[in-house]
Motif scaffolding. Structure first.
Motif, PDB file in Angstrom:
ATOM      1  N   LEU A 119      41.495  44.347  -8.054  1.00 37.29           N
ATOM      2  CA  LEU A 119      40.119  44.830  -8.063  1.00 37.29           C
ATOM      3  C   LEU A 119      39.928  46.014  -7.129  1.00 37.29           C
ATOM      4  N   ILE A 120      40.518  45.976  -5.943  1.00 35.65           N
ATOM      5  CA  ILE A 120      40.278  47.043  -4.965  1.00 35.65           C
ATOM      6  C   ILE A 120      41.251  48.208  -5.105  1.00 35.65           C
ATOM      7  N   GLU A 121      42.289  48.059  -5.930  1.00 36.74           N
ATOM      8  CA  GLU A 121      43.318  49.106  -6.029  1.00 36.74           C
ATOM      9  C   GLU A 121      42.763  50.460  -6.502  1.00 36.74           C
ATOM     10  N   PRO A 122      41.874  50.534  -7.498  1.00 39.60           N
ATOM     11  CA  PRO A 122      41.401  51.861  -7.915  1.00 39.60           C
ATOM     12  C   PRO A 122      40.291  52.427  -7.033  1.00 39.60           C
ATOM     13  N   ALA A 123      39.780  51.699  -6.046  1.00 42.16           N
ATOM     14  CA  ALA A 123      38.658  52.150  -5.237  1.00 42.16           C
ATOM     15  C   ALA A 123      39.144  52.935  -4.030  1.00 42.16           C
ATOM     16  N   ASP A 124      38.467  54.060  -3.736  1.00 40.38           N
ATOM     17  CA  ASP A 124      38.798  54.857  -2.552  1.00 40.38           C
ATOM     18  C   ASP A 124      38.130  54.303  -1.298  1.00 40.38           C
ATOM     19  N   ARG A 125      37.034  53.567  -1.485  1.00 39.87           N
ATOM     20  CA  ARG A 125      36.325  53.021  -0.325  1.00 39.87           C
ATOM     21  C   ARG A 125      35.860  51.606  -0.681  1.00 39.87           C
ATOM     22  N   VAL A 126      36.257  50.603   0.126  1.00 40.15           N
ATOM     23  CA  VAL A 126      35.916  49.203  -0.123  1.00 40.15           C
ATOM     24  C   VAL A 126      35.296  48.622   1.146  1.00 40.15           C
ATOM     25  N   VAL A 127      34.163  47.912   0.980  1.00 40.84           N
ATOM     26  CA  VAL A 127      33.482  47.264   2.102  1.00 40.84           C
ATOM     27  C   VAL A 127      33.280  45.797   1.744  1.00 40.84           C
ATOM     28  N   PHE A 128      33.832  44.931   2.574  1.00 44.84           N
ATOM     29  CA  PHE A 128      33.608  43.491   2.426  1.00 44.84           C
ATOM     30  C   PHE A 128      32.503  43.082   3.394  1.00 44.84           C
ATOM     31  N   LEU A 129      31.373  42.662   2.848  1.00 43.31           N
ATOM     32  CA  LEU A 129      30.221  42.314   3.681  1.00 43.31           C
ATOM     33  C   LEU A 129      30.348  40.950   4.340  1.00 43.31           C
ATOM     34  N   SER A 130      31.255  40.135   3.898  1.00 43.72           N
ATOM     35  CA  SER A 130      31.590  38.878   4.578  1.00 43.72           C
ATOM     36  C   SER A 130      33.080  38.654   4.375  1.00 43.72           C
ATOM     37  N   THR A 131      33.662  37.890   5.251  1.00 40.96           N
ATOM     38  CA  THR A 131      35.105  37.760   5.191  1.00 40.96           C
ATOM     39  C   THR A 131      35.537  36.397   5.710  1.00 40.96           C
ATOM     40  N   GLY A 132      36.786  36.109   5.502  1.00 43.89           N
ATOM     41  CA  GLY A 132      37.391  34.892   6.010  1.00 43.89           C
ATOM     42  C   GLY A 132      38.749  35.217   6.603  1.00 43.89           C
ATOM     43  N   THR A 133      39.355  34.250   7.255  1.00 46.06           N
ATOM     44  CA  THR A 133      40.652  34.474   7.894  1.00 46.06           C
ATOM     45  C   THR A 133      41.708  34.903   6.882  1.00 46.06           C
ATOM     46  N   HIS A 134      41.681  34.280   5.710  1.00 50.04           N
ATOM     47  CA  HIS A 134      42.696  34.609   4.705  1.00 50.04           C
ATOM     48  C   HIS A 134      42.544  36.053   4.221  1.00 50.04           C
ATOM     49  N   LEU A 135      41.307  36.519   4.047  1.00 49.61           N
ATOM     50  CA  LEU A 135      41.100  37.888   3.570  1.00 49.61           C
ATOM     51  C   LEU A 135      41.573  38.902   4.600  1.00 49.61           C
ATOM     52  N   VAL A 136      41.277  38.650   5.862  1.00 50.17           N
ATOM     53  CA  VAL A 136      41.724  39.571   6.914  1.00 50.17           C
ATOM     54  C   VAL A 136      43.246  39.641   6.949  1.00 50.17           C
ATOM     55  N   GLU A 137      43.884  38.488   6.789  1.00 51.72           N
ATOM     56  CA  GLU A 137      45.358  38.491   6.770  1.00 51.72           C
ATOM     57  C   GLU A 137      45.888  39.153   5.511  1.00 51.72           C
ATOM     58  N   LEU A 138      45.204  38.954   4.366  1.00 55.29           N
ATOM     59  CA  LEU A 138      45.658  39.563   3.122  1.00 55.29           C
ATOM     60  C   LEU A 138      45.622  41.084   3.206  1.00 55.29           C
ATOM     61  N   LEU A 139      44.579  41.626   3.818  1.00 45.95           N
ATOM     62  CA  LEU A 139      44.450  43.079   3.944  1.00 45.95           C
ATOM     63  C   LEU A 139      45.219  43.625   5.149  1.00 45.95           C
ATOM     64  N   GLU A 140      45.833  42.724   5.928  1.00 49.88           N
ATOM     65  CA  GLU A 140      46.623  43.106   7.106  1.00 49.88           C
ATOM     66  C   GLU A 140      45.787  43.933   8.079  1.00 49.88           C
ATOM     67  N   LEU A 141      44.572  43.398   8.379  1.00 50.50           N
ATOM     68  CA  LEU A 141      43.658  44.100   9.282  1.00 50.50           C
ATOM     69  C   LEU A 141      43.684  43.547  10.691  1.00 50.50           C
ATOM     70  N   GLY A 142      44.100  42.329  10.876  1.00 49.03           N
ATOM     71  CA  GLY A 142      44.121  41.758  12.219  1.00 49.03           C
ATOM     72  C   GLY A 142      44.029  40.251  12.156  1.00 49.03           C
ATOM     73  N   GLU A 143      43.399  39.680  13.189  1.00 50.69           N
ATOM     74  CA  GLU A 143      43.242  38.233  13.278  1.00 50.69           C
ATOM     75  C   GLU A 143      41.954  37.906  14.019  1.00 50.69           C
ATOM     76  N   ASN A 144      41.596  36.624  14.052  1.00 56.48           N
ATOM     77  CA  ASN A 144      40.366  36.200  14.719  1.00 56.48           C
ATOM     78  C   ASN A 144      40.467  36.416  16.228  1.00 56.48           C
ATOM     79  N   ALA A 145      39.299  36.624  16.852  1.00 55.96           N
ATOM     80  CA  ALA A 145      39.236  36.833  18.299  1.00 55.96           C
ATOM     81  C   ALA A 145      38.022  36.107  18.855  1.00 55.96           C
ATOM     82  N   VAL A 146      38.001  35.914  20.172  1.00 57.36           N
ATOM     83  CA  VAL A 146      36.884  35.250  20.835  1.00 57.36           C
ATOM     84  C   VAL A 146      35.680  36.173  20.837  1.00 57.36           C
ATOM     85  N   ALA A 147      34.518  35.653  20.487  1.00 56.27           N
ATOM     86  CA  ALA A 147      33.322  36.470  20.356  1.00 56.27           C
ATOM     87  C   ALA A 147      32.638  36.642  21.697  1.00 56.27           C
ATOM     88  N   PRO A 148      32.237  37.876  22.053  1.00 52.72           N
ATOM     89  CA  PRO A 148      31.421  38.090  23.254  1.00 52.72           C
ATOM     90  C   PRO A 148      30.048  37.454  23.072  1.00 52.72           C
TER      91      PRO A 148
END
Length: 406
Positions: A119-148
């Motif tokens: 779904l996101i392959e043909p898009a030049d700009r993608v915004v996920f308005l909500s996310t989960g741990t699996h999605l962050v790992e799938l996109l290789e963006l990072g991991e969960n952190a402690v919230a200020p």
């Protein structure tokens, strides 16, 4: 002075036999109908819950008007000149993507990893308005952190976030390699952005920030415009299980996991319970007198009924019972039938006592007192009348006693 017998006082207690039989049957039937309706309604509700599938349609839905919907955000984008197109099919969404379009969606839990990538392959700009741990790992963006605990500002060099101000996000992430983090500090950020192969992927946990209920708070609206207002058009895809790619089947639910025979078995058990309740429950119709399996002394019945009447403070009921008992005993002593009317008994008693007729009608057939003080006087008058009739009866049987008295 004579007193009322246990037989009379037993009639003083509260009883449902005084109610009309037809009214009792109607009330009983209505009660059973209500119970049956509640049982059937509860069974239908449980079956509906069991077979229903989970739905996130309201959460960040650009056409949702509830507190968790995102119609307010979609209207703000349109007011800013951004074309917002809502899609509920991933095939239609992919066909609408071009260089001037931002692909927007909530966490696509209904899609497989391959489905998200396609779904996101043909898009030049993608915004996920909500996310989960699996999605962050799938996109290789990072991991969960402690919230200020305090509100955060951008703290990054992205020009689109310069005028956003502070926000209060619910979730923070530790950005991975070559991933920019914004709105946070000390390695914990609310917005992650990665530029790879000419495409920009951004994730943020905005289920609360961008909802209709919270969009006007802090810098939530400004952040939404900064994320979604960078292109002329927005293709807003709403994930749903109706558009899932999991083997072209809807996800398993409680209804799909249960065997086919369970629902008929539940209905059969409900019908059996209703039949048992009707069979073993209270029968319709008037009450029927029957012999008690044990012997109860008259004094126990007398005291029990008397306590019930005293607790209910029903002086009129007690007076009516005493009046009925006096009439029954006087009729027997005066040689009248048990079916004799109150007037007939009063006239016979007056003749026996040699007093004018009509002087006892109110006592034996008139209205009964409604309070305790009058009830005591009324009982005393009835007792004195019975005593007088007994005395006159004794004189008739043995007139020599009258001569001796003289």
């Amino acid at each position: 002075m004579s007193v009322a017998t246990a037989e009379d006082l037993s009639a003083v207690g509260l009883s449902t036999v005084d109610q009309p039989p037809r009214a009792r049957r109607v009330r009983s039937l209505i009660g059973w109908l209500l119970v049956t309706a509640l049982v059937i309604g509860g069974a239908a509700l449980m079956l509906r819950v069991a077979v229903s599938t989970p739905s996130w349609r309201e959460t960040l839905d650009p056409e949702g008007v509830g507190e968790t919907g995102a119609m307010a955000l979609a209207e703000i984008l349109r007011d800013q000149g951004v074309e917002v197109h809502v899609y509920r099919s991933r095939l239609e969404t992919a066909a609408a993507l071009d260089a001037d379009t931002t692909l927007v969606m909530a966490n696509p839990v209904s899609l497989s990893d391959e489905g998200v990538a396609a779904l996101i392959e043909p898009a030049d700009r993608v915004v996920f308005l909500s996310t989960g741990t699996h999605l962050v790992e799938l996109l290789e963006l990072g991991e969960n952190a402690v919230a200020p605990s305090a509100p955060v500002e951008a703290h990054c060099d992205a020009p689109e976030f310069a005028l956003v101000g502070t926000i209060r996000p619910d979730r923070f992430f530790a950005p991975g390699d070559r991933v920019r983090g914004c709105f946070g500090d000390d390695g914990a950020f609310a917005v992650l952005t990665a530029e790879r192969d000419g495409a920009v992927h951004t994730v943020v946990e905005g289920a609360r920030l961008f909802s209709n209920a919270r969009l006007a708070e802090d810098g939530n609206a400004a952040l939404a415009l900064a994320l979604l207002g960078q292109t002329d058009k927005v293709a807003w895809y709403v994930p749903s299980f109706a558009d899932s790619d999991f083997e072209e089947e809807s996800p398993e639910t409680l209804g799909s996991l249960t065997p086919d025979w369970l629902t008929p078995a539940i209905m059969l058990l409900l019908l059996t319970g209703i039949a048992a309740a009707l069979w073993r429950g209270r029968r319709f119709g008037p009450l029927v007198a029957e012999t008690l399996p044990v012997t109860v002394r008259a004094s126990e019945t007398m005291h029990g009924r008397a306590r019930l009447t005293a607790k209910a403070a029903d002086a009129a009921h007690a007076a009516a019972a005493l009046q009925e008992g006096s009439r029954r005993r006087l009729a027997k002593r005066l040689g009248l039938a048990l079916t004799a009317s109150a007037d007939e008994i009063a006239d016979a008693a007056a003749d026996r006592l040699r007093i004018p007729r009509g002087s006892l009608q109110d006592l034996l057939g008139g209205p009964v007192p409604s309070h305790d003080a009058a009830l005591v006087l009324f009982a005393r008058q009835l007792a004195e009348l019975e005593t007088s009739v007994d005395s006159s009866h004794a004189l008739l049987e043995n007139p020599s006693e009258e001569h001796r008295d003289r």
